[in-house]
Scaffold this active site. Structure first.
Site, PDB file in Angstrom:
ATOM      1  N   ASP A  88     -31.088 -45.705 -10.064  1.00 55.27           N
ATOM      2  CA  ASP A  88     -31.359 -45.168 -11.402  1.00 55.27           C
ATOM      3  C   ASP A  88     -32.850 -44.930 -11.582  1.00 55.27           C
ATOM      4  OD1 ASP A  88     -31.826 -48.003 -11.472  1.00 55.27           O
ATOM      5  OD2 ASP A  88     -31.756 -47.959 -13.662  1.00 55.27           O
ATOM      6  N   ASP A 119     -40.100 -44.298  -7.343  1.00 54.54           N
ATOM      7  CA  ASP A 119     -39.448 -45.423  -8.030  1.00 54.54           C
ATOM      8  C   ASP A 119     -38.017 -45.054  -8.384  1.00 54.54           C
ATOM      9  OD1 ASP A 119     -38.950 -47.745  -9.471  1.00 54.54           O
ATOM     10  OD2 ASP A 119     -40.037 -47.071 -11.242  1.00 54.54           O
ATOM     11  N   GLU A 152     -31.489 -50.953 -12.794  1.00 50.65           N
ATOM     12  CA  GLU A 152     -32.770 -51.654 -12.735  1.00 50.65           C
ATOM     13  C   GLU A 152     -33.690 -51.240 -13.877  1.00 50.65           C
ATOM     14  OE1 GLU A 152     -36.895 -52.703 -11.564  1.00 50.65           O
ATOM     15  OE2 GLU A 152     -36.059 -50.737 -12.044  1.00 50.65           O
ATOM     16  N   GLU A 153     -33.681 -49.959 -14.220  1.00 51.37           N
ATOM     17  CA  GLU A 153     -34.603 -49.469 -15.244  1.00 51.37           C
ATOM     18  C   GLU A 153     -34.192 -49.875 -16.662  1.00 51.37           C
ATOM     19  OE1 GLU A 153     -37.330 -48.550 -14.412  1.00 51.37           O
ATOM     20  OE2 GLU A 153     -37.325 -47.332 -12.591  1.00 51.37           O
ATOM     21  N   ASP A 179     -40.013 -51.412  -3.387  1.00 48.80           N
ATOM     22  CA  ASP A 179     -40.100 -50.906  -4.763  1.00 48.80           C
ATOM     23  C   ASP A 179     -41.475 -51.274  -5.326  1.00 48.80           C
ATOM     24  OD1 ASP A 179     -39.351 -49.698  -7.116  1.00 48.80           O
ATOM     25  OD2 ASP A 179     -38.117 -51.363  -7.840  1.00 48.80           O
ATOM     26  N   THR A 314     -46.019 -35.940 -47.177  1.00 47.21           N
ATOM     27  CA  THR A 314     -46.772 -37.081 -47.717  1.00 47.21           C
ATOM     28  C   THR A 314     -45.809 -38.204 -48.089  1.00 47.21           C
ATOM     29  OG1 THR A 314     -46.723 -35.976 -49.869  1.00 47.21           O
ATOM     30  CG2 THR A 314     -48.710 -35.693 -48.524  1.00 47.21           C
ATOM     31  N   ARG A 327     -46.148 -59.175 -19.555  1.00 50.27           N
ATOM     32  CA  ARG A 327     -46.026 -59.502 -18.129  1.00 50.27           C
ATOM     33  C   ARG A 327     -46.422 -60.963 -17.954  1.00 50.27           C
ATOM     34  NH1 ARG A 327     -43.285 -55.198 -15.566  1.00 50.27           N
ATOM     35  NH2 ARG A 327     -43.792 -53.365 -16.817  1.00 50.27           N
ATOM     36  N   SER A 398     -42.911 -55.835 -12.398  1.00 55.05           N
ATOM     37  CA  SER A 398     -41.868 -56.849 -12.419  1.00 55.05           C
ATOM     38  C   SER A 398     -40.614 -56.326 -11.748  1.00 55.05           C
ATOM     39  CB  SER A 398     -41.528 -57.241 -13.865  1.00 55.05           C
ATOM     40  OG  SER A 398     -42.666 -57.686 -14.560  1.00 55.05           O
ATOM     41  N   HIS A 426     -42.982 -43.988 -13.931  1.00 52.20           N
ATOM     42  CA  HIS A 426     -42.612 -44.011 -15.356  1.00 52.20           C
ATOM     43  C   HIS A 426     -43.354 -42.959 -16.174  1.00 52.20           C
ATOM     44  CE1 HIS A 426     -41.005 -48.451 -15.270  1.00 52.20           C
ATOM     45  NE2 HIS A 426     -40.736 -47.788 -14.145  1.00 52.20           N
TER      46      HIS A 426
END
Length: 456
Positions: A88, A119, A152-153, A179, A314, A327, A398, A426
């Site tokens: 994926d 990736d 995974e994503e 990866d 507005t 992380r 990660s 990404h």
């Protein structure tokens, strides 16, 4: 090594064409509209494993997207390598920033531009083709199993269930994953650890509806303003995270470890030039390598609220939202950090808004032993393939399932990635060097060779 290079050279175009076919499949796991493409990708991976010579190839159904499994057991007495990857990919948005369509792989300056190029399609597919190479040349020295997932994503929420239910099927001696990245092809490296992750979403609500900013502005709190203030308070003037207890379990590096980490080649001017930033930003007192690999972080991944369309409206919005990731490093845990964040964020909410925190997914940090047979096999493989010893580094990203494999299967993982930090993972215009793709296919058989030899 010569038979490896010869096989890659003789099959270069086909190896590239097959990867391109894989990259054309828009396997975005986060968006349900891509479901047919994700399922087609699982079928493609299974077919290519069979073509390469794998036995017992299965498309294993889960509550989400399937896991593709295949194996080749040549001798039960020989060691077994479990190869993990994911088919994926991240959503391609924003589409307007891509120079060429994200699911039509395009080569520019020797680089493949496509979503998933690095990736992780380009990287896991190296293992499929390296396996094919070993089968075709009669040089597979050990048993091999493949587990390629499709979630995974989006946090691998069903992988843990699958692993727990299939411990015998997945029994192996080591997990091998590509990866991750190298410093460069001139300075090959091996990652010895990964950070964990706590990912969540926050929502700040003010009035019960969007309001006219002229009629109500100045009398009612604006949720976007309050959210921005709350988020800004999460770092101090030294870019240190202000959540009480956040650093309590962090194990600082020794001076020897810091020295070894910072001995890796680093061109700060080039780093800034690549990102088009005038200066770097981060926790005071730490180098770039330390900040990106060994220190915990808190980052804002997205923020929205109010009117963002063309022209003016507005409005004083009713709600504002943000997505936040943290992380983590050894010995932090995702559950503990998620709770610390939630408690703190709720505690700093002023009385004129309501705040909601929704955890999404998390994962634990992992460290790879550098004295294991598998790590030494990876060292020898890279040294032979690249002509120089790999530099040990810490990865900033990660891969939550690394800790899962250790907890459930009792297996350590070797992180032998061939990507580069500049590959725009990404992001729009994700890329993967054709050279890196072929180099991975050449290097992976050497890992299996040395792992089998050193395991005797």
């Amino acid at each position: 090594m010569q038979h490896i290079k010869q096989y890659v050279e003789q099959n270069k175009q086909r190896l590239l064409d097959e990867l391109f076919d894989l990259l054309r499949l828009a396997s975005v796991s986060a968006d349900p509209k891509y479901k047919p493409e994700v399922l087609k990708t699982a079928d493609y991976v299974a077919a290519k494993l069979r073509d390469a010579g794998a036995d017992n190839v299965e498309i294993c159904q889960t509550a989400g997207y399937p896991i593709v499994y295949g194996e080749k057991i040549i001798d039960a007495s020989k060691p077994t390598v479990l190869v993990y990857g994911h088919y994926d990919v991240q959503p391609p948005d924003p589409l307007e920033l891509w120079k060429t369509p994200p699911f039509e792989p395009t080569v520019r300056d020797g680089k493949i531009y496509a979503r998933g190029a690095c990736d992780d399609k380009g990287q896991f597919y190296m293992h499929v083709k390296a396996f094919e190479l070993m089968m075709q040349t009669g040089t597979l020295p050990c048993n091999i199993k493949f587990m390629i997932e499709g979630e995974e994503e989006v946090g691998s929420s069903n992988l843990g269930i699958f692993v727990k239910a299939n411990k015998e099927k997945l029994k192996a001696d080591v997990v091998l994953i590509s990866d991750t990245s190298m410093i460069s092809m001139e300075h090959p490296s091996l990652e010895t650890g990964l950070r964990g992750l706590s990912y969540l979403e926050v929502e700040v609500t003010g009035p019960n509806r969007d309001l006219h900013s002229g009629v109500y502005g100045g009398a009612v709190a604006n949720p976007i303003t309050i959210l921005a203030q709350m988020i800004a308070s999460l770092h101090d003037e030294n870019n240190h995270i202000t959540i009480p207890g956040f650093y309590n379990d962090v194990v600082p590096l020794s001076e020897a470890e810091r020295k070894a980490l910072n001995s890796a080649p680093y061109d700060e001017a080039g780093y800034k030039q690549d990102l088009d930033v005038a200066e770097l930003w981060g926790e005071k007192g730490y180098s770039t390598f330390e900040r990106t690999g060994t220190r915990p972080t808190l980052e804002l991944n997205g923020i929205w609220g109010g009117y963002i369309g063309e022209g003016a409206k507005t409005v004083l919005p009713s709600k504002a939202n943000a997505k936040i990731s943290m992380r983590l490093v050894p010995n932090q845990t995702s559950d503990a950090i998620t709770k610390l964040f939630t408690d703190h964020f709720l505690s700093i909410a002023p009385p004129y808004v309501k705040v909601k925190v929704t955890p999404h997914h998390g994962g634990e940090p992992a460290v790879t032993p550098t004295d294991s047979v598998a790590y030494r096999a990876a060292q020898k493989a890279i040294a032979e393939s690249f002509g120089k010893e790999p530099i040990p580094t810490r990865g900033g990203g990660s891969i939550p399932i690394v800790a899962l494999f250790e907890a459930e299967l009792g297996l350590k993982t070797v992180l032998m990635g061939f990507g580069l930090d500049s590959d725009a993972l990404h992001s729009p215009n994700e890329k993967y060097d054709i050279y890196n793709y072929y180099k991975g296919i050449e290097t992976i058989p050497l890992f299996h060779k040395y792992f089998a030899e050193l395991s005797n």
